[in-house]
Write a protein that holds these residues in place. Structure first.
Motif, PDB file in Angstrom:
ATOM      1  N   ARG A 126     -35.891  26.515  97.827  1.00 14.05           N
ATOM      2  CA  ARG A 126     -34.951  25.694  97.048  1.00 14.05           C
ATOM      3  C   ARG A 126     -35.678  24.885  95.986  1.00 14.05           C
ATOM      4  O   ARG A 126     -35.226  24.800  94.844  1.00 14.05           O
ATOM      5  CB  ARG A 126     -34.161  24.759  97.968  1.00 14.05           C
ATOM      6  N   ARG A 129     -36.815  27.251  93.207  1.00 15.10           N
ATOM      7  CA  ARG A 129     -35.663  27.719  92.409  1.00 15.10           C
ATOM      8  C   ARG A 129     -35.203  26.642  91.428  1.00 15.10           C
ATOM      9  O   ARG A 129     -34.890  26.926  90.284  1.00 15.10           O
ATOM     10  CB  ARG A 129     -34.503  28.122  93.328  1.00 15.10           C
ATOM     11  N   HIS A 132     -37.068  26.529  88.253  1.00 13.08           N
ATOM     12  CA  HIS A 132     -36.920  27.733  87.425  1.00 13.08           C
ATOM     13  C   HIS A 132     -37.822  28.895  87.820  1.00 13.08           C
ATOM     14  O   HIS A 132     -38.118  29.761  86.997  1.00 13.08           O
ATOM     15  CB  HIS A 132     -37.122  27.407  85.933  1.00 13.08           C
ATOM     16  N   GLU A 135     -35.776  33.810  91.942  1.00 12.84           N
ATOM     17  CA  GLU A 135     -35.479  33.867  93.375  1.00 12.84           C
ATOM     18  C   GLU A 135     -36.480  34.731  94.145  1.00 12.84           C
ATOM     19  O   GLU A 135     -37.033  34.293  95.147  1.00 12.84           O
ATOM     20  CB  GLU A 135     -34.058  34.411  93.593  1.00 12.84           C
ATOM     21  N   ALA A 138     -39.870  33.030  94.169  1.00 15.90           N
ATOM     22  CA  ALA A 138     -39.842  31.818  94.991  1.00 15.90           C
ATOM     23  C   ALA A 138     -39.909  32.170  96.472  1.00 15.90           C
ATOM     24  O   ALA A 138     -40.667  31.556  97.239  1.00 15.90           O
ATOM     25  CB  ALA A 138     -38.588  31.004  94.687  1.00 15.90           C
TER      26      ALA A 138
END
Length: 170
Positions: A126, A129, A132, A135, A138
């Motif tokens: 989270r 993300r 930036h 997904e 991350a």
């Protein structure tokens, strides 16, 4: 001499810090990162955690500006980022880690740490993300940081990994 490929890969990291996408990194980008992290985890700006995050963001900005803002205009361009910051830090990623540590420490505190100061891999995703990071990247990064597979990561894993991300192109 730094290769063009190295510079290209490191320059791509610039976008993570340029939160508003205007083509330069400024104090406002660090404040914006703090603001979105606080909103993501429903922490108020006036709380101790919120104040620590803003103070960490300011310290991170000051460190980056001191290293990279060569013309003193309070903006770090992509070129300044590559030539000023990254070239000066690539042989010493620990210096970058120390610049980022107050912000990362405070971000971990915002990201629902447990009693030992660790956060879950899911909450680390989270955080990334919000900053930036795509997904899939991350998730891969947060999972890789959980070296013992217990689903938790802490400052000792995050700070050096963050420094490597911005100073090593792999």
């Amino acid at each position: 001499m730094v290769s063009t490929e190295y510079e290209r890969r490191i320059a791509a990291r610039f976008d993570t810090l340029d939160q508003d996408g205007n083509g330069w990194i400024a104090r406002e980008d660090f404040s914006a990162a703090a603001q979105v992290l606080l909103a993501e985890f429903a922490v108020t700006a006036r709380s101790d955690k919120g104040q620590a995050l803003y103070a960490g963001a300011e310290a991170f900005w000051q460190g980056m500006a001191g290293i990279a803002d060569r013309d003193g205009d309070q903006r770090i361009t992509r070129e300044e980022f590559v030539t000023g910051a990254v070239k000066r830090l690539r042989d010493n990623p620990d210096r970058f880690a120390e610049i980022a540590r107050p912000f990362l420490h405070a971000a971990l505190a915002v990201a629902r740490p447990d009693a030992d100061g660790h956060t879950t891999v899911a909450d680390a995703v989270r955080v990334l993300r919000v900053l930036h990071v795509p997904e899939h990247t991350a998730h891969a990064v947060a999972t890789a940081l959980d070296t013992d597979g217990d689903g938790r990561i802490g400052e000792t894993e995050i700070v050096p990994a963050f420094a490597r991300y911005f100073t090593v192109p792999q």
